[in-house]
Design an enzyme around this catalytic site. Sequence first.
Site, PDB file in Angstrom:
ATOM      1  N   ARG A  57       0.851  -1.181   0.000  1.00  0.00           N
ATOM      2  CA  ARG A  57       0.000   0.000   0.000  1.00  0.00           C
ATOM      3  C   ARG A  57       0.893   1.239   0.000  1.00  0.00           C
ATOM      4  O   ARG A  57       2.010   1.209   0.529  1.00  0.00           O
ATOM      5  CB  ARG A  57      -0.880   0.027   1.261  1.00  0.00           C
ATOM      6  CG  ARG A  57      -2.049  -0.937   1.228  1.00  0.00           C
ATOM      7  CD  ARG A  57      -3.152  -0.451   0.288  1.00  0.00           C
ATOM      8  NE  ARG A  57      -4.307  -1.311   0.280  1.00  0.00           N
ATOM      9  CZ  ARG A  57      -4.562  -2.252  -0.644  1.00  0.00           C
ATOM     10  NH1 ARG A  57      -3.726  -2.462  -1.641  1.00  0.00           N
ATOM     11  NH2 ARG A  57      -5.671  -2.957  -0.580  1.00  0.00           N
ATOM     12  N   HIS A  83      -1.738   0.953  -9.744  1.00  0.00           N
ATOM     13  CA  HIS A  83      -2.388  -0.037  -8.863  1.00  0.00           C
ATOM     14  C   HIS A  83      -2.988  -1.187  -9.681  1.00  0.00           C
ATOM     15  O   HIS A  83      -4.186  -1.481  -9.570  1.00  0.00           O
ATOM     16  CB  HIS A  83      -3.461   0.645  -7.994  1.00  0.00           C
ATOM     17  CG  HIS A  83      -3.788  -0.134  -6.742  1.00  0.00           C
ATOM     18  ND1 HIS A  83      -4.069   0.447  -5.541  1.00  0.00           N
ATOM     19  CD2 HIS A  83      -3.882  -1.472  -6.514  1.00  0.00           C
ATOM     20  CE1 HIS A  83      -4.324  -0.478  -4.631  1.00  0.00           C
ATOM     21  NE2 HIS A  83      -4.219  -1.664  -5.204  1.00  0.00           N
TER      22      HIS A  83
END
Length: 310
Positions: free
Chosen positions: A225, A273
Site C-alpha cells: 500500500r 495499482h
Amino acid sequence: MDVIFASHDEERHTQCASALQAALPALRVRRWEKGKPPTGAKVAVVWRPPAELLIQEPDIELVFNLGAGVDALFSLPGLHEGIQIVRIEDAGMAVQMAEYAIHFLLRASRGFDIYAQQQRDAIWGAQADIDRAAWPVGVLGIGIMGARVAQAIAALDYPVAGWSRRGQPLSGVEVYGGLACLPAFLARTRVLINALPLTPQTEGILCHETLSQLIPEAYLINIGRGGHLVEDDLLAGLASGQMRGAALDVFSQEPLPAGHPFWSHPQISVTPHIAAASLLDKTVNQIVHKIQAYVRGEPLAGVVDQRLLY
Ligand code: GLV
C-alpha cells in the site's frame, strides 16, 4: 437472504453482483444506496465502501472485501467485533503479484533498461554476466501474496528471504520473524519487495531507517500500500545513491496526482495499482462457497483478525 453491494468501482460491482446472483438465485442481490432505510441485509460485498455503509445497515454480519488488502475497512464507522470481515484469498492475485515483482527484478538484475537504451542508440553490447549472489531479494510480508512472490523468485535461483511478524516457515525461503529480526533481514537484502498489509504497525515502514539498512544500490518494489512508504525518504535515498530504483504500484494518494515527482523520476517506475486484480470467476466462487458455509453455520476461511487488522 439479502446481499448488498457497495463498491466505488461501478463496472466491477455490476459484473460481480450479476455473477453472484446467477450462482445463488435464492439470494436477493442488490446495490447499496445512500440515504435509504436499512435493507435488513446480513451480507455486504464491498470494495472501498462508503463511510455510511455500516451505520445505515446495522444488520450486517458478514462483509466480503473484493480484494486482499482490508485496510480501507477498519476505519468504517459502525464496525464492531460481531461483524466478520472476509478477504478474498488469492483469487488469481498472487501469481500476478509474482509476475509484477519478477518483471521489475529482472529489469534491474539483467539490465533490460540498459539494453532498451542501447537499442535506441543502436549499440550492440553485452552487460556483465549476472551474479545472482549480488541480487539478494527480501520479501516483506509472506502471507498468501508474499509467499507466492518469494517462492517464484526463489525458483529463479535468486537468494530469497522473507520477513513476517510471526516468522512462519516457507519452503525454499529463509524466513526472519518479528521486529527484532528486521535489521538482519534488511542488511542481507538488496531488492526489497513489500507485500505487507497496511496496519498502524506497518504504516511508514519503508522509510529512511529501513531503506538505509539495505545493501547499497538497493531497489524497492512496492505492491503493498502507498501508506507503507515515506515518499520523501525514497526520493532522498535515490538522490544519495543508496537506492538505485523503485517500482511503485500503490501510492498514498491514488490516482497519483499530476506533477508528483514520482511521475517523471528516471529511476522510478509508476504503475496505476494494477499489480494484481482478483479474477471475477474465482472471486465469485469464493463468495458463493463462503456464503453457503455461513448459512450452514460453519467457520469461514479468510476472516480478518480485527485486533491485528489483517
Ligand atoms: C488490491 O490492492 C487488493 O488489496 O486486493
